[in-house]
Design an enzyme around this catalytic site. Sequence first.
Site, PDB file in Angstrom:
ATOM      1  N   SER A   1       0.848  -1.190   0.000  1.00  0.00           N
ATOM      2  CA  SER A   1       0.000   0.000   0.000  1.00  0.00           C
ATOM      3  C   SER A   1       0.883   1.240   0.000  1.00  0.00           C
ATOM      4  O   SER A   1       2.113   1.141   0.074  1.00  0.00           O
ATOM      5  CB  SER A   1      -0.906  -0.004   1.222  1.00  0.00           C
ATOM      6  OG  SER A   1      -0.119   0.245   2.369  1.00  0.00           O
ATOM      7  N   LYS A   2       0.229   2.385  -0.049  1.00  0.00           N
ATOM      8  CA  LYS A   2       0.955   3.652  -0.199  1.00  0.00           C
ATOM      9  C   LYS A   2       2.034   3.870   0.850  1.00  0.00           C
ATOM     10  O   LYS A   2       3.017   4.541   0.583  1.00  0.00           O
ATOM     11  CB  LYS A   2      -0.035   4.814  -0.181  1.00  0.00           C
ATOM     12  CG  LYS A   2      -0.697   4.991  -1.526  1.00  0.00           C
ATOM     13  CD  LYS A   2      -1.283   6.380  -1.670  1.00  0.00           C
ATOM     14  CE  LYS A   2      -1.818   6.548  -3.077  1.00  0.00           C
ATOM     15  NZ  LYS A   2      -3.167   7.057  -3.122  1.00  0.00           N
TER      16      LYS A   2
END
Length: 494
Positions: free
Chosen positions: A256-257
């Site tokens: 994820s980010k």
Amino acid sequence: MDNTPICTRFAPSPTGYMHIGNLRTALYAYLLARSTGGRFIVRIEDTDRERLVEGAVDVILDTLKVTGIDYDEGPVIGGPNGPYVQSERKEIYRKYAEELVARGYAYYCFCSEERLAALHEENGPGGGYDRHCRSLSPEEVKANLDAGLPYVIRQKIPLAGTTTYFDEVFGEISMENADMQDQILLKADGYPTYNFAHVVDDYLMGVTHVVRGSEYLTSTPKYVLLYDAFGWERPHYCHLPLLMGKDADGKISKLSKRHGAVSFQDLVRAGYLPAAIVNYIALLGWCPRNTNQEIFSLDELKELFSVEGINKSPAVFDYEKLRWFNSEYIKAMPDDEYAKLAVPAVKAAVGENADCEKLASLLHSRLSSFGDIPEAVAFIKDRLPMEDPAALYTNKKNKTTPEVCLGILREVLPLLEEKTDSAGWDNDSLFELLKTYADGKGLKAGAVMWAVRIAVARQAVTPGGATEIMTVLGREESLSRIALAIEELERTGE
Ligand code: GLU
């Protein structure tokens, strides 16, 4: 798997950007089709109207184009099985949903939102639907339909038994039918759910191999029940391993980010080349046989790819490894292609005064990412503060110390100043000058180069030697930096 031509598809939902995981799915589906000389379809799954994002389809199609993933059927180019956008196929799904009702594998459900919400409240999130409308009589159903009551169509999952399918990557997957929900196939707004639409489309489009993320591994028993209900041959399934990222504490979690850039667009913006990204993600979950080779062109991948090489264990996205791939791809770029990307980035970072073409070319073999350019050239734009001059001017191999360097700089400055013609300020002439000076003094050329390079660069690691940096900086700035270095060394020596 034998090599009969197969048909795969990439079926993204247009929800904004192209996650690396989605790109990997597209790539694997594409490579699998191409490795057998088969067909590759792109289909846009936009039936979840609330999650639509404007422009998202363009982002998907652009990504495929830039990465070289060409498709045989799909949006824009069309094909014999179109349309390839699900919202344009609404009536097809209705027809098939009604057919399932008629065959006894699905049913109309008139339960109100309120009733479903109350059920949800009562049973908790995993509780699900209580199959209330499954037992409505045909007369009750007809009366409700005639009265215009809103409805959904639900799948009638067998109440007992087990459903099993074979996944090419994960092996046999079984699920107790009693553990499956009577999922919605057609929603009250007339749109199908993903669960239904993709099955109908995969069948109608002749998809033989469904390649997608492993989040669908456990819902696939419901999908194979739909194939069985229609009497259609089930496709092959290849679910891909999870994509993970490394957390700060060394553990891994779903990519994820917080792990870094996770969309193709962000990676490109950060200076990664599409071909390097593709090469890297091809190996994120797949391993070629009998070779340690890591650099593969798309054509090579099309030849080599096979389901057998797909791993089921989660793949960890390693940004350092991607940087390595990128540096290899940058090095392999022809000079003119490289310059097209690098020179504007160098100009943006240092301005037009320095010799940006030269600077870009010095960096060619040293960059891991185009995003590193501003940092790599900061020393050209600004005279950096020298944190520890004594350490910088000291070099064992060339036997330099701050004192030795000061002596050298004092003597070479007037020699360099004699070069009044800036046309003669080129690498060869400057090299000749310093070399002649070193020879005359009985000094190692390396010592002279060291002193001058540190004086003009003001940092230890540089993308070129002393004379190259001086040509990039130009005569005025180089002389002025040497004068400044002399001043500083004299001050510290006092
Ligand atoms: N639209 C689904 C997604 O984007 C596709 C899943 C599939 O390939 O079946 O996750």
